[in-house]
Scaffold this motif. Structure first.
Motif, PDB file in Angstrom:
ATOM      1  N   VAL A  10       0.980  -1.161  -0.116  1.00  0.00           N
ATOM      2  CA  VAL A  10       0.135   0.019  -0.081  1.00  0.00           C
ATOM      3  C   VAL A  10       1.037   1.243  -0.019  1.00  0.00           C
ATOM      4  CG1 VAL A  10      -1.916   1.199   1.436  1.00  0.00           C
ATOM      5  CG2 VAL A  10      -1.767  -1.069   1.118  1.00  0.00           C
ATOM      6  N   ILE A  11       0.636   2.062  -0.643  1.00  0.00           N
ATOM      7  CA  ILE A  11       1.285   3.508  -0.690  1.00  0.00           C
ATOM      8  C   ILE A  11       0.589   4.662   0.220  1.00  0.00           C
ATOM      9  CG2 ILE A  11       2.148   5.528  -2.133  1.00  0.00           C
ATOM     10  CD1 ILE A  11       2.145   3.585  -4.679  1.00  0.00           C
ATOM     11  N   PHE A  12       1.170   5.133   1.267  1.00  0.00           N
ATOM     12  CA  PHE A  12       0.917   6.152   1.987  1.00  0.00           C
ATOM     13  C   PHE A  12       1.314   7.512   1.497  1.00  0.00           C
ATOM     14  CE2 PHE A  12       1.289   2.340   4.609  1.00  0.00           C
ATOM     15  CZ  PHE A  12       0.018   2.026   5.064  1.00  0.00           C
ATOM     16  N   LYS A  13       0.586   8.433   1.733  1.00  0.00           N
ATOM     17  CA  LYS A  13       0.841   9.753   1.173  1.00  0.00           C
ATOM     18  C   LYS A  13       1.210  10.347   2.767  1.00  0.00           C
ATOM     19  CE  LYS A  13      -0.339   9.336  -3.170  1.00  0.00           C
ATOM     20  NZ  LYS A  13       0.566   9.809  -4.303  1.00  0.00           N
ATOM     21  N   LEU A  14       2.372  10.902   2.821  1.00  0.00           N
ATOM     22  CA  LEU A  14       2.859  11.749   3.882  1.00  0.00           C
ATOM     23  C   LEU A  14       3.338  13.125   3.725  1.00  0.00           C
ATOM     24  CD1 LEU A  14       3.507   8.584   4.508  1.00  0.00           C
ATOM     25  CD2 LEU A  14       4.469   9.346   6.523  1.00  0.00           C
ATOM     26  N   ARG A  15       3.339  13.918   4.717  1.00  0.00           N
ATOM     27  CA  ARG A  15       3.761  15.497   4.403  1.00  0.00           C
ATOM     28  C   ARG A  15       5.063  15.217   5.400  1.00  0.00           C
ATOM     29  NH1 ARG A  15       2.650  18.916   0.715  1.00  0.00           N
ATOM     30  NH2 ARG A  15       3.029  20.630   2.218  1.00  0.00           N
ATOM     31  N   ILE A  33       5.329  13.156   0.294  1.00  0.00           N
ATOM     32  CA  ILE A  33       6.346  11.988   0.144  1.00  0.00           C
ATOM     33  C   ILE A  33       5.524  10.816   0.256  1.00  0.00           C
ATOM     34  CG2 ILE A  33       8.389  13.075   1.272  1.00  0.00           C
ATOM     35  CD1 ILE A  33       7.982  11.496   3.588  1.00  0.00           C
ATOM     36  N   GLU A  34       5.984   9.740  -0.637  1.00  0.00           N
ATOM     37  CA  GLU A  34       5.249   8.542  -0.482  1.00  0.00           C
ATOM     38  C   GLU A  34       6.012   7.319   0.106  1.00  0.00           C
ATOM     39  OE1 GLU A  34       4.364   7.309  -4.572  1.00  0.00           O
ATOM     40  OE2 GLU A  34       2.681   8.839  -4.732  1.00  0.00           O
ATOM     41  N   LYS A  35       5.435   6.592   1.047  1.00  0.00           N
ATOM     42  CA  LYS A  35       5.994   5.541   1.597  1.00  0.00           C
ATOM     43  C   LYS A  35       4.918   4.477   1.500  1.00  0.00           C
ATOM     44  CE  LYS A  35       9.084   7.679   4.965  1.00  0.00           C
ATOM     45  NZ  LYS A  35      10.121   7.267   5.558  1.00  0.00           N
ATOM     46  N   THR A  36       5.760   3.043   1.432  1.00  0.00           N
ATOM     47  CA  THR A  36       5.051   1.866   1.249  1.00  0.00           C
ATOM     48  C   THR A  36       5.030   1.224   2.600  1.00  0.00           C
ATOM     49  OG1 THR A  36       6.793   0.504   0.554  1.00  0.00           O
ATOM     50  CG2 THR A  36       5.677   1.899  -1.309  1.00  0.00           C
ATOM     51  N   THR A  37       4.094   0.174   2.461  1.00  0.00           N
ATOM     52  CA  THR A  37       4.239  -0.712   3.582  1.00  0.00           C
ATOM     53  C   THR A  37       5.531  -1.411   3.886  1.00  0.00           C
ATOM     54  OG1 THR A  37       3.268  -2.561   1.987  1.00  0.00           O
ATOM     55  CG2 THR A  37       1.845  -1.632   3.594  1.00  0.00           C
ATOM     56  N   ASP A  38       6.371  -1.675   2.872  1.00  0.00           N
ATOM     57  CA  ASP A  38       7.885  -2.105   2.947  1.00  0.00           C
ATOM     58  C   ASP A  38       8.533  -1.131   3.742  1.00  0.00           C
ATOM     59  OD1 ASP A  38       7.349  -4.550   1.677  1.00  0.00           O
ATOM     60  OD2 ASP A  38       8.336  -3.787  -0.224  1.00  0.00           O
ATOM     61  N   ASP A  39       8.344   0.052   3.696  1.00  0.00           N
ATOM     62  CA  ASP A  39       9.066   1.281   4.445  1.00  0.00           C
ATOM     63  C   ASP A  39       8.836   1.221   5.861  1.00  0.00           C
ATOM     64  OD1 ASP A  39      10.414   2.548   2.150  1.00  0.00           O
ATOM     65  OD2 ASP A  39       8.527   3.573   1.671  1.00  0.00           O
ATOM     66  N   PHE A  40       7.541   0.946   6.206  1.00  0.00           N
ATOM     67  CA  PHE A  40       7.081   0.885   7.571  1.00  0.00           C
ATOM     68  C   PHE A  40       7.481  -0.636   8.116  1.00  0.00           C
ATOM     69  CE2 PHE A  40       4.582   4.452   6.088  1.00  0.00           C
ATOM     70  CZ  PHE A  40       5.039   5.328   7.034  1.00  0.00           C
ATOM     71  N   GLY A 111      -5.376   8.266   4.407  1.00  0.00           N
ATOM     72  CA  GLY A 111      -6.309   9.208   4.147  1.00  0.00           C
ATOM     73  C   GLY A 111      -7.510   8.557   3.302  1.00  0.00           C
ATOM     74  N   ASN A 112      -7.053   7.600   2.395  1.00  0.00           N
ATOM     75  CA  ASN A 112      -8.140   7.145   1.624  1.00  0.00           C
ATOM     76  C   ASN A 112      -8.734   5.779   2.280  1.00  0.00           C
ATOM     77  OD1 ASN A 112      -8.046   9.108  -0.510  1.00  0.00           O
ATOM     78  ND2 ASN A 112      -6.187   8.023  -1.293  1.00  0.00           N
ATOM     79  N   GLY A 113      -8.067   5.073   3.276  1.00  0.00           N
ATOM     80  CA  GLY A 113      -8.437   3.958   3.684  1.00  0.00           C
ATOM     81  C   GLY A 113      -8.145   2.715   3.148  1.00  0.00           C
ATOM     82  N   TYR A 114      -6.953   3.161   2.111  1.00  0.00           N
ATOM     83  CA  TYR A 114      -6.623   1.556   1.493  1.00  0.00           C
ATOM     84  C   TYR A 114      -6.027   0.397   2.392  1.00  0.00           C
ATOM     85  CZ  TYR A 114      -7.400   4.695  -2.786  1.00  0.00           C
ATOM     86  OH  TYR A 114      -7.745   5.389  -3.858  1.00  0.00           O
ATOM     87  N   PHE A 115      -5.172   0.915   3.157  1.00  0.00           N
ATOM     88  CA  PHE A 115      -4.504   0.036   3.943  1.00  0.00           C
ATOM     89  C   PHE A 115      -5.507  -0.627   5.293  1.00  0.00           C
ATOM     90  CE2 PHE A 115      -2.067  -0.864   8.167  1.00  0.00           C
ATOM     91  CZ  PHE A 115      -1.146  -2.046   7.589  1.00  0.00           C
ATOM     92  N   THR A 116      -6.413   0.348   5.750  1.00  0.00           N
ATOM     93  CA  THR A 116      -7.332  -0.013   6.891  1.00  0.00           C
ATOM     94  C   THR A 116      -8.253  -1.136   5.970  1.00  0.00           C
ATOM     95  OG1 THR A 116      -7.011   2.093   7.947  1.00  0.00           O
ATOM     96  CG2 THR A 116      -9.003   0.701   8.161  1.00  0.00           C
ATOM     97  N   LYS A 117      -8.728  -1.052   4.633  1.00  0.00           N
ATOM     98  CA  LYS A 117      -9.502  -1.741   4.026  1.00  0.00           C
ATOM     99  C   LYS A 117      -8.725  -3.190   3.854  1.00  0.00           C
ATOM    100  CE  LYS A 117     -12.399  -2.405   0.053  1.00  0.00           C
ATOM    101  NZ  LYS A 117     -12.804  -1.816  -1.336  1.00  0.00           N
TER     102      LYS A 117
END
Length: 182
Positions: A10-15, A33-40, A111-117
């Protein structure tokens, strides 16, 4: 959700880098900036907890500060990072961390709930004017794989104002981690 589940990308949009010259102004001037599940989650053992929303009562008075206060205990038990994920935008999550003076827990905006979904925890809180939000859950994740999972009982979609907080307290996770280190 069950132990053994491997997180999908999943791609997360951070500031990053937003600043305000006073407490009466909004922080601006940074960059996306974009981070992915791998980054975390890759090559780490982390605690992830999710909650209905920034600036909401239980989330702000109990859950987020509870994890912040226990950060050193988590690290001593082999946890690399503690993450708080919420279906909120990056501006809101950053403002909440600043307001709450959070230094140790890393906040992840979904923000879009993609990871939560993906986690099976996206619920509708339209009846409260919240739109889609996360149900409260907590997990220990090792190298992108769910090791242990907790969620609050009675997932409610549309209609109830119930917001239980009994299963996803930091103390329950600390008990689990301590038992594994004995």
């Amino acid at each position: 959700m069950k132990a053994g589940y491997k997180l999908d990308k999943v791609i997360f949009k951070l500031r990053e880098g937003d600043k305000a010259s006073s407490h009466n102004q909004c922080s601006i001037g940074g960059r996306w900036i974009e981070k992915t599940t791998d980054d975390f989650f890759k090559n780490r053992r982390v605690v992830l907890f999710s909650l209905p929303g920034a600036f909401t009562p239980t989330c702000s008075s109990l859950q987020l500060p509870g994890f912040e206060n226990y950060c050193e205990r988590f690290k001593k038990l082999g946890i690399d990072e503690i993450y708080c994920c919420s279906v909120n935008d990056a501006y809101t999550m950053n403002a909440w961390a600043e307001k709450m003076r959070i230094k140790n827990v890393k906040l992840i905006p979904d923000g879009n709930g993609y990871f939560t979904k993906q986690m099976g925890m996206l619920i509708s809180k339209d009846h409260l004017g919240f739109g889609n939000r996360s149900w409260r859950y907590m997990a220990v994740i090792t190298d992108g794989i769910v090791e242990k999972w907790w969620e609050e009982p009675g997932i409610n979609n549309e209609g109830s104002d119930d917001d239980p907080y009994t299963e996803t307290m930091p103390e329950k996770c600390l008990e689990y981690l301590a038992a594994g280190s004995e």
